[in-house]
Design an enzyme around this catalytic site. Structure first.
Site, PDB file in Angstrom:
ATOM      1  N   HIS A   7      -4.305   4.357 -19.709  1.00 58.32           N
ATOM      2  CA  HIS A   7      -3.782   3.242 -18.912  1.00 58.32           C
ATOM      3  C   HIS A   7      -4.909   2.343 -18.425  1.00 58.32           C
ATOM      4  O   HIS A   7      -6.069   2.736 -18.424  1.00 58.32           O
ATOM      5  CB  HIS A   7      -2.956   3.721 -17.707  1.00 58.32           C
ATOM      6  N   GLU A 130     -12.019   6.165 -15.782  1.00 55.46           N
ATOM      7  CA  GLU A 130     -11.396   7.442 -15.479  1.00 55.46           C
ATOM      8  C   GLU A 130     -11.233   8.195 -16.795  1.00 55.46           C
ATOM      9  O   GLU A 130     -10.793   7.614 -17.792  1.00 55.46           O
ATOM     10  CB  GLU A 130     -10.014   7.188 -14.841  1.00 55.46           C
TER      11      GLU A 130
END
Ligand code: CO
Length: 134
Positions: A7, A130
């Site tokens: 994402h 991330e």
């Protein structure tokens, strides 16, 4: 090490207002809002065929995205999330290469219940990365 883009997270002042734009103007499919008290954010996902956009709004007084939003009041891209198969071995390689893993340096349970680490933007061209074990 690196797998799919899981994402892109966009910090916004209001996930309701932001997600309505994705829904009504862009015709995107959006999720229900989720309040993640332990992570200090409310999230709404925009679901696409090949990835997701995670809209994140500060929740509570100590939200980790509050200072980002005070610098970018209209919102902005906050981080990108890449999938890895083995987060512990990824961390070993990253540390060996001199990449700083934020926080304790060990994986924690992220907003989606999976193990994650965040890498210092200083080591990746100003981009907060991330890594999520999938
Ligand atoms: Co994320």
């Amino acid at each position: 090490m690196i797998g799919r883009l899981n994402h892109v997270a966009i910090a916004v002042p209001s996930v309701d207002i932001a997600s309505e734009k994705y829904k009504n103007i862009l015709g995107a499919k959006i999720s229900e809002p989720k309040r993640l008290i332990e992570h200090g954010v409310t999230t709404i996902f925009v679901e696409m065929d090949n990835t997701k956009i995670e809209l994140i709004e500060p929740l509570g007084d100590n939200s980790p995205i509050s200072s980002f939003l005070s610098k970018h009041p209209a919102g902005g891209i906050h981080h990108v999330c890449y999938e890895v198969k083995d987060i512990k071995s990824a961390c070993v390689i990253l540390e060996k290469e001199g990449v700083k893993i934020l926080g304790s340096g060990n994986p924690t349970i992220g907003a989606h219940g999976k193990q994650v680490v965040f890498l210092s933007p200083k080591d990746f061209n100003g981009t907060l990365i991330e890594l999520e074990e999938i």
